[in-house]
Motif scaffolding. Structure first.
Motif, PDB file in Angstrom:
ATOM      1  N   PHE A 257      57.688  37.349  36.341  1.00  0.00           N
ATOM      2  CA  PHE A 257      56.938  36.862  35.058  1.00  0.00           C
ATOM      3  C   PHE A 257      56.112  36.034  35.133  1.00  0.00           C
ATOM      4  N   ILE A 258      55.375  35.929  33.936  1.00  0.00           N
ATOM      5  CA  ILE A 258      54.411  34.900  33.820  1.00  0.00           C
ATOM      6  C   ILE A 258      55.022  33.829  33.011  1.00  0.00           C
ATOM      7  N   LYS A 259      55.137  32.756  33.537  1.00  0.00           N
ATOM      8  CA  LYS A 259      55.837  31.463  32.759  1.00  0.00           C
ATOM      9  C   LYS A 259      54.623  30.630  32.324  1.00  0.00           C
ATOM     10  N   LEU A 260      54.521  30.596  30.827  1.00  0.00           N
ATOM     11  CA  LEU A 260      53.592  29.762  30.219  1.00  0.00           C
ATOM     12  C   LEU A 260      54.358  28.208  30.178  1.00  0.00           C
ATOM     13  N   LYS A 261      54.655  27.969  28.927  1.00  0.00           N
ATOM     14  CA  LYS A 261      55.200  26.530  28.778  1.00  0.00           C
ATOM     15  C   LYS A 261      56.671  26.831  28.449  1.00  0.00           C
ATOM     16  N   ASP A 262      56.750  27.476  27.111  1.00  0.00           N
ATOM     17  CA  ASP A 262      58.165  27.663  26.701  1.00  0.00           C
ATOM     18  C   ASP A 262      58.512  29.443  26.600  1.00  0.00           C
ATOM     19  N   ASN A 263      57.542  30.173  26.617  1.00  0.00           N
ATOM     20  CA  ASN A 263      57.568  31.491  26.784  1.00  0.00           C
ATOM     21  C   ASN A 263      57.422  32.154  28.161  1.00  0.00           C
ATOM     22  N   LYS A 264      57.985  33.162  28.269  1.00  0.00           N
ATOM     23  CA  LYS A 264      57.945  33.896  29.641  1.00  0.00           C
ATOM     24  C   LYS A 264      57.641  35.408  29.440  1.00  0.00           C
ATOM     25  N   VAL A 265      56.694  35.814  30.335  1.00  0.00           N
ATOM     26  CA  VAL A 265      56.152  37.191  29.851  1.00  0.00           C
ATOM     27  C   VAL A 265      56.613  38.195  31.207  1.00  0.00           C
ATOM     28  N   PRO A 266      57.454  39.099  31.067  1.00  0.00           N
ATOM     29  CA  PRO A 266      57.643  40.093  32.029  1.00  0.00           C
ATOM     30  C   PRO A 266      56.202  40.839  32.586  1.00  0.00           C
ATOM     31  N   VAL A 267      56.279  41.122  33.810  1.00  0.00           N
ATOM     32  CA  VAL A 267      55.077  41.869  34.287  1.00  0.00           C
ATOM     33  C   VAL A 267      55.694  42.995  35.008  1.00  0.00           C
ATOM     34  N   SER A 304      57.153  33.366  20.976  1.00  0.00           N
ATOM     35  CA  SER A 304      56.752  32.418  19.861  1.00  0.00           C
ATOM     36  C   SER A 304      55.370  31.847  19.847  1.00  0.00           C
ATOM     37  N   CYS A 305      54.878  31.551  18.569  1.00  0.00           N
ATOM     38  CA  CYS A 305      53.668  31.098  18.429  1.00  0.00           C
ATOM     39  C   CYS A 305      53.478  30.287  17.094  1.00  0.00           C
ATOM     40  N   HIS A 306      52.348  29.631  16.660  1.00  0.00           N
ATOM     41  CA  HIS A 306      52.157  28.878  15.829  1.00  0.00           C
ATOM     42  C   HIS A 306      50.406  29.377  15.239  1.00  0.00           C
ATOM     43  N   VAL A 307      50.357  29.606  14.009  1.00  0.00           N
ATOM     44  CA  VAL A 307      49.161  30.153  13.254  1.00  0.00           C
ATOM     45  C   VAL A 307      48.580  28.809  12.921  1.00  0.00           C
ATOM     46  N   ASP A 308      47.192  28.811  13.206  1.00  0.00           N
ATOM     47  CA  ASP A 308      46.558  27.647  12.826  1.00  0.00           C
ATOM     48  C   ASP A 308      45.576  28.116  11.618  1.00  0.00           C
ATOM     49  N   LEU A 309      45.189  29.388  11.863  1.00  0.00           N
ATOM     50  CA  LEU A 309      44.215  29.418  10.958  1.00  0.00           C
ATOM     51  C   LEU A 309      43.934  31.099  10.662  1.00  0.00           C
ATOM     52  N   VAL A 310      43.771  31.645   9.393  1.00  0.00           N
ATOM     53  CA  VAL A 310      43.723  33.113   9.246  1.00  0.00           C
ATOM     54  C   VAL A 310      42.378  33.262   8.560  1.00  0.00           C
ATOM     55  N   ILE A 321      45.690  31.489  16.940  1.00  0.00           N
ATOM     56  CA  ILE A 321      47.411  30.932  16.896  1.00  0.00           C
ATOM     57  C   ILE A 321      47.331  29.930  18.313  1.00  0.00           C
ATOM     58  N   LYS A 322      48.367  29.241  18.310  1.00  0.00           N
ATOM     59  CA  LYS A 322      48.697  28.506  19.518  1.00  0.00           C
ATOM     60  C   LYS A 322      49.855  29.135  20.363  1.00  0.00           C
ATOM     61  N   LEU A 323      49.622  29.466  21.467  1.00  0.00           N
ATOM     62  CA  LEU A 323      50.689  29.950  22.595  1.00  0.00           C
ATOM     63  C   LEU A 323      51.112  28.811  23.452  1.00  0.00           C
ATOM     64  N   ASP A 324      52.066  27.982  23.174  1.00  0.00           N
ATOM     65  CA  ASP A 324      52.395  27.020  23.989  1.00  0.00           C
ATOM     66  C   ASP A 324      51.259  25.853  24.464  1.00  0.00           C
ATOM     67  N   GLY A 325      50.622  25.689  23.145  1.00  0.00           N
ATOM     68  CA  GLY A 325      49.531  24.793  23.355  1.00  0.00           C
ATOM     69  C   GLY A 325      48.294  25.228  23.566  1.00  0.00           C
ATOM     70  N   GLN A 326      48.115  26.742  24.033  1.00  0.00           N
ATOM     71  CA  GLN A 326      46.701  27.220  24.098  1.00  0.00           C
ATOM     72  C   GLN A 326      46.176  28.109  23.269  1.00  0.00           C
ATOM     73  N   ASP A 327      44.963  28.140  22.981  1.00  0.00           N
ATOM     74  CA  ASP A 327      44.354  28.887  21.791  1.00  0.00           C
ATOM     75  C   ASP A 327      44.584  30.415  22.192  1.00  0.00           C
ATOM     76  N   ALA A 328      44.662  31.163  21.217  1.00  0.00           N
ATOM     77  CA  ALA A 328      44.340  32.714  21.314  1.00  0.00           C
ATOM     78  C   ALA A 328      44.281  33.166  19.876  1.00  0.00           C
ATOM     79  N   VAL A 329      43.523  34.338  19.897  1.00  0.00           N
ATOM     80  CA  VAL A 329      43.190  35.104  18.626  1.00  0.00           C
ATOM     81  C   VAL A 329      44.050  36.453  18.482  1.00  0.00           C
ATOM     82  N   VAL A 330      44.541  36.696  17.272  1.00  0.00           N
ATOM     83  CA  VAL A 330      45.266  38.045  17.167  1.00  0.00           C
ATOM     84  C   VAL A 330      44.471  38.940  16.083  1.00  0.00           C
TER      85      VAL A 330
END
Length: 367
Positions: A257-267, A304-310, A321-330
């Motif tokens: 798995f890739i461990k972020l802060k709170d999230n974990k993504v299976p490989v 889980s994520c938090h949306v900063d701006l649309v 969005i913020k993914l465990d404090g890191q920036d990403a775009v959807v």
């Protein structure tokens, strides 16, 4: 690739004093191929083009055109035609005379000049402008005149140095299509320089991605988009670019798995891909491979994520969005979801079929 390419660069270097601008690049370009050199500004692509043209001397290595080494051949004798960013038209000459100027310098006879100009003018839609001077033309028309001057030479190679950068967005789109049609019709080997990755993706048979005077990756547009060799290529190709999220590899009974802060993504298991516990990595995922719903996805992970701006863009919208404090775009379809619904999203779904993993130290692709 054939054993007899039309343009070759063999360990080519360019130095200005102690500063090395081009650092030993190797490249073989096939006859009739459309190659695009792309990089951030100031990384050696225009210098490379000018060395092919003979406008810059090379410090080491060999440049070949049509089977002969041209290191010491004058630009006019290299059988190449160059189209510049600034058009380089003669303001006191009309369109006809600008297009025919090179032919007249070569002492071509009147019939040859007229036939060549007529052919180029017809291809580029310039028939009604032949008596006008450059000052009376739009930017797109001037660029077509510059292209016409190159066409009449019937060169072995066309060289384009950021020819569309002075045009507005609508004209750039139109001229891209014209250049593509021109190449399809004439079938002349073309080397095109740009810092615009959209131009590179739409025009090229193969893209050469450069950084700091070196070649990072060569491949078809879809190859460099879907299989970037490192984080530089991944973040450079694509609009918006690939999301790169720092994580750490952890091994559990179910696999890695890739461990972020709170999230974990299976490989998902993939042949030939190995990891180590605690290995620092970048999780790479393109904005278009992240969704607000799992509908239609066979292999996904909810995080889980938090949306900063649309950012609404018509049929599409970009969610910052913020993914465990890191920036990403959807990048998402906005026709079936309101802006308010997007803003309130607290989870997204990753399409694991398009997951990329890069080593956290070397930044090279490892999955």
């Amino acid at each position: 690739m054939s054993s007899n390419p039309n343009v070759t660069l063999n360990k080519v270097y360019k130095r200005y004093g102690d500063v090395e601008v081009v650092k030993g690049i190797d490249l073989a370009i096939e006859k009739k191929e459309f190659i695009v050199l792309v990089d951030p500004s100031g990384c050696g692509k225009s210098t490379t083009l000018r060395m092919i043209a003979g406008l810059e001397g090379i410090s080491d290595g060999e440049v070949g055109v049509a089977g002969r080494v041209v290191n010491n051949v004058a630009p006019k004798d290299r059988d190449v035609a160059m189209v510049f960013q600034n058009y380089a038209l003669y303001p006191h000459l009309n369109v006809y005379d600008n297009i025919s100027f090179g032919l007249k310098l070569r002492k071509a006879n009147k019939e040859e000049v007229e036939a060549s100009v007529k052919e180029a003018s017809s291809i580029l839609g310039l028939d009604q402008y032949l008596e006008r001077r450059p000052a009376d033309l739009s930017g797109g028309q001037r660029q077509r005149v510059a292209m016409g001057r190159a066409i009449v030479r019937k060169p072995e190679v066309f060289l384009f140095d950021e020819p569309l950068s002075n045009l507005d967005a609508k004209l750039r789109t139109q001229m891209r299509a014209e250049i593509k049609r021109l190449h399809k019709r004439l079938g002349v080997t073309t080397v095109y320089v740009t810092h615009d990755q959209v131009e590179a993706m739409t025009l090229a048979d193969r893209i050469v991605i450069m950084r700091d005077g070196k070649i990072e990756q060569i491949g078809s547009p879809m190859e460099v988009f879907t299989k970037p060799v490192n984080t530089f290529v991944a973040s450079f190709m694509g609009s918006p670019p690939m999301n790169l999220i720092k994580g750490v590899m952890v091994q559990e009974e179910a696999g890695f798995f890739i461990k972020l802060k709170d999230n974990k993504v299976p490989v998902p298991a993939r042949e030939g891909c190995t990891f180590t516990e605690g290995q620092k990595v970048y999780l790479g995922i393109r904005p278009e491979d992240m969704y607000l719903s799992s509908n239609g996805l066979n292999n996904f992970e909810r995080i889980s994520c938090h949306v900063d701006l649309v950012e609404p863009l018509g049929a599409e919208a970009l969610l910052h969005i913020k993914l465990d404090g890191q920036d990403a775009v959807v990048k998402t379809d906005s026709r079936n979801t309101s802006i308010d619904e997007m803003s309130e999203s607290s989870e997204i779904f990753l399409n694991l079929d398009y997951l990329h993993i890069f080593d956290g130290v070397t930044e090279n692709s490892i999955y």
